[in-house]
Design a protein around this motif. Structure first.
Motif, mmCIF file in Angstrom:
data_model
loop_
_atom_site.group_PDB
_atom_site.id
_atom_site.type_symbol
_atom_site.label_atom_id
_atom_site.label_comp_id
_atom_site.label_asym_id
_atom_site.label_seq_id
_atom_site.Cartn_x
_atom_site.Cartn_y
_atom_site.Cartn_z
ATOM 1 N N GLN A 27 0.622 -1.360 0.024
ATOM 2 C CA GLN A 27 0.052 0.024 -0.068
ATOM 3 C C GLN A 27 0.799 1.343 0.003
ATOM 4 O O GLN A 27 0.688 2.290 -0.684
ATOM 5 C CB GLN A 27 -1.182 0.162 1.201
ATOM 6 N N GLU A 28 1.862 1.327 0.676
ATOM 7 C CA GLU A 28 2.981 2.360 0.871
ATOM 8 C C GLU A 28 3.398 2.583 -0.466
ATOM 9 O O GLU A 28 3.688 3.652 -0.974
ATOM 10 C CB GLU A 28 3.941 1.830 1.698
ATOM 11 N N ASP A 29 3.937 1.617 -1.451
ATOM 12 C CA ASP A 29 4.371 1.717 -2.656
ATOM 13 C C ASP A 29 3.632 2.502 -3.472
ATOM 14 O O ASP A 29 3.664 3.398 -4.392
ATOM 15 C CB ASP A 29 4.674 0.341 -3.285
ATOM 16 N N LEU A 30 2.288 1.970 -3.520
ATOM 17 C CA LEU A 30 1.202 2.590 -4.462
ATOM 18 C C LEU A 30 0.903 3.882 -4.047
ATOM 19 O O LEU A 30 0.665 4.586 -4.675
ATOM 20 C CB LEU A 30 -0.117 1.625 -4.196
ATOM 21 N N ALA A 31 0.853 4.226 -2.715
ATOM 22 C CA ALA A 31 0.524 5.459 -2.365
ATOM 23 C C ALA A 31 1.709 6.600 -2.635
ATOM 24 O O ALA A 31 1.202 7.503 -3.100
ATOM 25 C CB ALA A 31 0.489 5.424 -0.614
ATOM 26 N N HIS A 32 2.685 5.928 -2.657
ATOM 27 C CA HIS A 32 3.808 6.844 -3.247
ATOM 28 C C HIS A 32 3.897 7.144 -4.774
ATOM 29 O O HIS A 32 4.151 8.372 -5.005
ATOM 30 C CB HIS A 32 5.236 6.142 -2.718
ATOM 31 N N GLU A 33 3.502 6.235 -5.303
ATOM 32 C CA GLU A 33 3.418 6.345 -6.804
ATOM 33 C C GLU A 33 2.117 7.443 -7.174
ATOM 34 O O GLU A 33 2.224 8.017 -8.269
ATOM 35 C CB GLU A 33 2.810 5.072 -7.553
ATOM 36 N N CYS A 34 1.304 7.479 -6.109
ATOM 37 C CA CYS A 34 -0.053 8.318 -6.565
ATOM 38 C C CYS A 34 -0.185 9.744 -5.759
ATOM 39 O O CYS A 34 -0.926 10.435 -5.857
ATOM 40 C CB CYS A 34 -1.196 7.415 -6.059
ATOM 41 N N ASN A 35 0.982 9.916 -5.069
ATOM 42 C CA ASN A 35 1.250 11.014 -4.116
ATOM 43 C C ASN A 35 -0.219 11.093 -3.254
ATOM 44 O O ASN A 35 -0.695 12.268 -3.120
ATOM 45 C CB ASN A 35 1.402 12.275 -5.072
ATOM 46 N N VAL A 36 -0.234 9.954 -2.627
ATOM 47 C CA VAL A 36 -1.526 10.281 -1.533
ATOM 48 C C VAL A 36 -0.909 9.348 -0.379
ATOM 49 O O VAL A 36 0.228 8.555 -0.276
ATOM 50 C CB VAL A 36 -2.734 9.449 -2.024
ATOM 51 N N ASP A 37 -1.660 9.308 0.834
ATOM 52 C CA ASP A 37 -1.318 8.851 1.914
ATOM 53 C C ASP A 37 -1.495 7.194 1.851
ATOM 54 O O ASP A 37 -2.581 6.845 1.390
ATOM 55 C CB ASP A 37 -1.972 9.490 3.297
ATOM 56 N N ARG A 38 -0.931 6.174 2.553
ATOM 57 C CA ARG A 38 -1.173 4.795 2.714
ATOM 58 C C ARG A 38 -2.555 4.674 3.275
ATOM 59 O O ARG A 38 -3.255 3.557 2.664
ATOM 60 C CB ARG A 38 0.036 4.194 3.488
ATOM 61 N N SER A 39 -2.930 5.567 4.240
ATOM 62 C CA SER A 39 -4.187 5.131 4.586
ATOM 63 C C SER A 39 -5.418 5.578 3.538
ATOM 64 O O SER A 39 -6.284 4.638 3.559
ATOM 65 C CB SER A 39 -4.658 6.171 5.798
ATOM 66 N N TYR A 40 -5.364 6.464 2.637
ATOM 67 C CA TYR A 40 -6.185 6.788 1.382
ATOM 68 C C TYR A 40 -6.204 5.229 0.893
ATOM 69 O O TYR A 40 -7.326 4.895 0.370
ATOM 70 C CB TYR A 40 -5.717 7.879 0.803
ATOM 71 N N ILE A 41 -5.189 4.762 0.421
ATOM 72 C CA ILE A 41 -5.143 3.701 -0.284
ATOM 73 C C ILE A 41 -6.003 2.337 0.529
ATOM 74 O O ILE A 41 -6.776 1.597 -0.122
ATOM 75 C CB ILE A 41 -3.748 2.927 -0.673
ATOM 76 N N SER A 42 -5.744 2.426 1.837
ATOM 77 C CA SER A 42 -6.291 1.313 2.540
ATOM 78 C C SER A 42 -7.887 1.635 2.609
ATOM 79 O O SER A 42 -8.822 0.641 2.652
ATOM 80 C CB SER A 42 -5.821 1.377 3.947
ATOM 81 N N MET A 43 -8.208 2.640 2.638
ATOM 82 C CA MET A 43 -9.516 3.069 2.558
ATOM 83 C C MET A 43 -10.378 2.818 1.396
ATOM 84 O O MET A 43 -11.662 2.389 1.468
ATOM 85 C CB MET A 43 -9.912 4.542 2.992
ATOM 86 N N ILE A 44 -9.734 3.016 0.249
ATOM 87 C CA ILE A 44 -10.491 2.545 -0.994
ATOM 88 C C ILE A 44 -10.316 1.061 -1.069
ATOM 89 O O ILE A 44 -11.324 0.495 -1.581
ATOM 90 C CB ILE A 44 -9.392 2.960 -2.177
ATOM 91 N N GLU A 45 -9.205 0.351 -0.601
ATOM 92 C CA GLU A 45 -9.302 -1.164 -0.578
ATOM 93 C C GLU A 45 -10.485 -1.800 0.045
ATOM 94 O O GLU A 45 -10.881 -2.643 -0.366
ATOM 95 C CB GLU A 45 -8.098 -1.552 -0.471
ATOM 96 N N VAL A 46 -10.983 -1.184 1.309
ATOM 97 C CA VAL A 46 -11.952 -1.756 1.868
ATOM 98 C C VAL A 46 -13.291 -1.195 1.537
ATOM 99 O O VAL A 46 -14.162 -1.881 2.327
ATOM 100 C CB VAL A 46 -11.590 -1.438 3.543
ATOM 101 N N GLY A 47 -13.253 -0.336 0.703
ATOM 102 C CA GLY A 47 -14.500 0.065 0.322
ATOM 103 C C GLY A 47 -14.931 1.268 0.912
ATOM 104 O O GLY A 47 -16.451 1.608 1.088
ATOM 105 N N ARG A 48 -14.210 1.949 1.909
ATOM 106 C CA ARG A 48 -14.937 2.990 2.612
ATOM 107 C C ARG A 48 -14.406 4.294 2.040
ATOM 108 O O ARG A 48 -15.074 5.281 2.320
ATOM 109 C CB ARG A 48 -14.113 3.173 4.028
#
Length: 85
Positions: A27-48
């Motif tokens: 999640q950290e790798d993807l967040a870095h690539e997208c210039n967002v926080d890791r928690s944002y990726i997590s929230m997307i992945e869990v559907g929140r």
């Protein structure tokens, strides 16, 4: 049919997660690539969290997938969900 918006959020999250894992990205790798926080990726992945179209394009860039291919995957899963109801 259940709330289509909620179903789509869940499908987007599962799809992002599946592609990310298949590519060996954290999640950290993807967040870095997208210039967002890791928690944002997590929230997307869990559907929140439902990413905007702009963020979906950023996610696709980070996942190295064409947005059109990503949306096709979402559409396929959405149709499956509708058929199973």
């Amino acid at each position: 049919m259940s709330d289509p918006s909620n179903i789509i959020k869940q499908i987007i999250g599962k799809t992002v997660k599946a592609i990310r894992i298949k590519q060996g990205l954290s999640q950290e790798d993807l967040a870095h690539e997208c210039n967002v926080d890791r928690s944002y990726i997590s929230m997307i992945e869990v559907g929140r969290n439902e990413p905007s179209v702009t963020k979906i394009f950023d996610l696709c860039k980070g996942l190295k997938i064409k947005p059109s291919d990503f949306f096709k995957l979402i559409e396929i899963e959405y149709e499956k969900a509708r058929e199973s109801e």
